[in-house]
Design a protein around this motif. Structure first.
Motif, PDB file in Angstrom:
ATOM      1  N   LEU A 107      35.527  47.957 -34.414  1.00 37.35           N
ATOM      2  CA  LEU A 107      36.091  46.846 -35.179  1.00 37.35           C
ATOM      3  C   LEU A 107      37.525  47.128 -35.606  1.00 37.35           C
ATOM      4  CD1 LEU A 107      33.047  45.989 -37.482  1.00 37.35           C
ATOM      5  CD2 LEU A 107      33.640  45.017 -35.247  1.00 37.35           C
ATOM      6  N   ASP A 108      38.246  46.063 -35.863  1.00 40.11           N
ATOM      7  CA  ASP A 108      39.606  46.187 -36.359  1.00 40.11           C
ATOM      8  C   ASP A 108      39.594  46.866 -37.730  1.00 40.11           C
ATOM      9  OD1 ASP A 108      40.812  44.930 -34.173  1.00 40.11           O
ATOM     10  OD2 ASP A 108      40.453  42.940 -35.034  1.00 40.11           O
ATOM     11  N   PRO A 109      40.659  47.600 -38.056  1.00 42.12           N
ATOM     12  CA  PRO A 109      40.742  48.210 -39.386  1.00 42.12           C
ATOM     13  C   PRO A 109      40.581  47.149 -40.475  1.00 42.12           C
ATOM     14  CG  PRO A 109      42.502  49.013 -37.973  1.00 42.12           C
ATOM     15  CD  PRO A 109      41.821  47.901 -37.232  1.00 42.12           C
ATOM     16  N   GLY A 110      39.810  47.465 -41.474  1.00 41.68           N
ATOM     17  CA  GLY A 110      39.563  46.530 -42.562  1.00 41.68           C
ATOM     18  C   GLY A 110      38.318  45.689 -42.367  1.00 41.68           C
ATOM     19  N   ASP A 111      37.824  45.586 -41.145  1.00 44.22           N
ATOM     20  CA  ASP A 111      36.588  44.837 -40.877  1.00 44.22           C
ATOM     21  C   ASP A 111      35.420  45.804 -40.992  1.00 44.22           C
ATOM     22  OD1 ASP A 111      34.462  43.307 -39.968  1.00 44.22           O
ATOM     23  OD2 ASP A 111      35.418  42.741 -38.079  1.00 44.22           O
ATOM     24  N   GLN A 112      34.633  45.638 -42.016  1.00 44.67           N
ATOM     25  CA  GLN A 112      33.485  46.516 -42.257  1.00 44.67           C
ATOM     26  C   GLN A 112      32.245  46.083 -41.499  1.00 44.67           C
ATOM     27  OE1 GLN A 112      33.592  49.328 -44.317  1.00 44.67           O
ATOM     28  NE2 GLN A 112      35.784  48.949 -44.257  1.00 44.67           N
ATOM     29  N   GLY A 113      32.278  44.902 -40.905  1.00 48.15           N
ATOM     30  CA  GLY A 113      31.125  44.407 -40.162  1.00 48.15           C
ATOM     31  C   GLY A 113      29.927  44.111 -41.040  1.00 48.15           C
ATOM     32  N   GLN A 114      30.174  43.686 -42.279  1.00 49.63           N
ATOM     33  CA  GLN A 114      29.091  43.451 -43.231  1.00 49.63           C
ATOM     34  C   GLN A 114      28.153  42.330 -42.804  1.00 49.63           C
ATOM     35  OE1 GLN A 114      28.413  45.517 -45.661  1.00 49.63           O
ATOM     36  NE2 GLN A 114      30.215  46.721 -45.195  1.00 49.63           N
ATOM     37  N   ASP A 115      28.625  41.422 -41.951  1.00 46.83           N
ATOM     38  CA  ASP A 115      27.787  40.309 -41.515  1.00 46.83           C
ATOM     39  C   ASP A 115      26.881  40.673 -40.332  1.00 46.83           C
ATOM     40  OD1 ASP A 115      30.140  40.468 -39.880  1.00 46.83           O
ATOM     41  OD2 ASP A 115      29.593  38.522 -39.026  1.00 46.83           O
TER      42      ASP A 115
END
Length: 134
Positions: A107-115
């Protein structure tokens, strides 16, 4: 969640369920079948395409299909990777955690993939399976 990716693959591995009183306590192998169901609220880029057009790359999801020497589970002795506990439940949980880790690493930096929500279904035999999800 508007998108769900589904993929299936197999891998062959051997194991021993340490302390098991019966045949599973001896060295044996299986052709494991895996189904992954990954849900997401939005589309993202991947390591192979930098536009936000996918939930995740199927190549990333199928990591376990690779040979053990390439970082997968195929032709592995699972006890070397997971320790003494190599039940279908433990293997499914391992695949779940490692798959999410690998997807999030792309994932891109800052995207934690919480969804992201992942369900793993692991068949040890054609008629015996385990499901694991968060």
């Amino acid at each position: 969640m508007p998108w769900q990716l589904n993929t299936e693959f197999t891998f062959d591995s051997a194991h021993v369920i340490t302390g098991y009183d019966g045949p599973c306590g001896r060295l044996h192998g299986h052709t494991y079948r895996v189904r992954l169901e990954l849900r997401a609220d939005r589309l993202r880029s991947s390591a192979h395409v930098r536009r936000a057009i996918m939930v995740a790359d199927f190549k990333t999801l199928k990591w376990a299909k690779k040979d053990v020497q390439a970082g997968g589970l195929d032709h592995a002795y699972l006890n070397d990777l997971l320790g003494d506990d190599t039940t279908a439940e433990v293997i499914a949980a391992h695949i779940h955690g490692e798959t999410l880790r690998r997807v999030r690493d792309t994932l891109d930096p800052g995207d934690q993939g919480q969804d992201l929500r992942l369900k793993v279904i692991l068949w040890e035999t054609p008629d015996s399976s385990c499901e694991y999800w968060e």
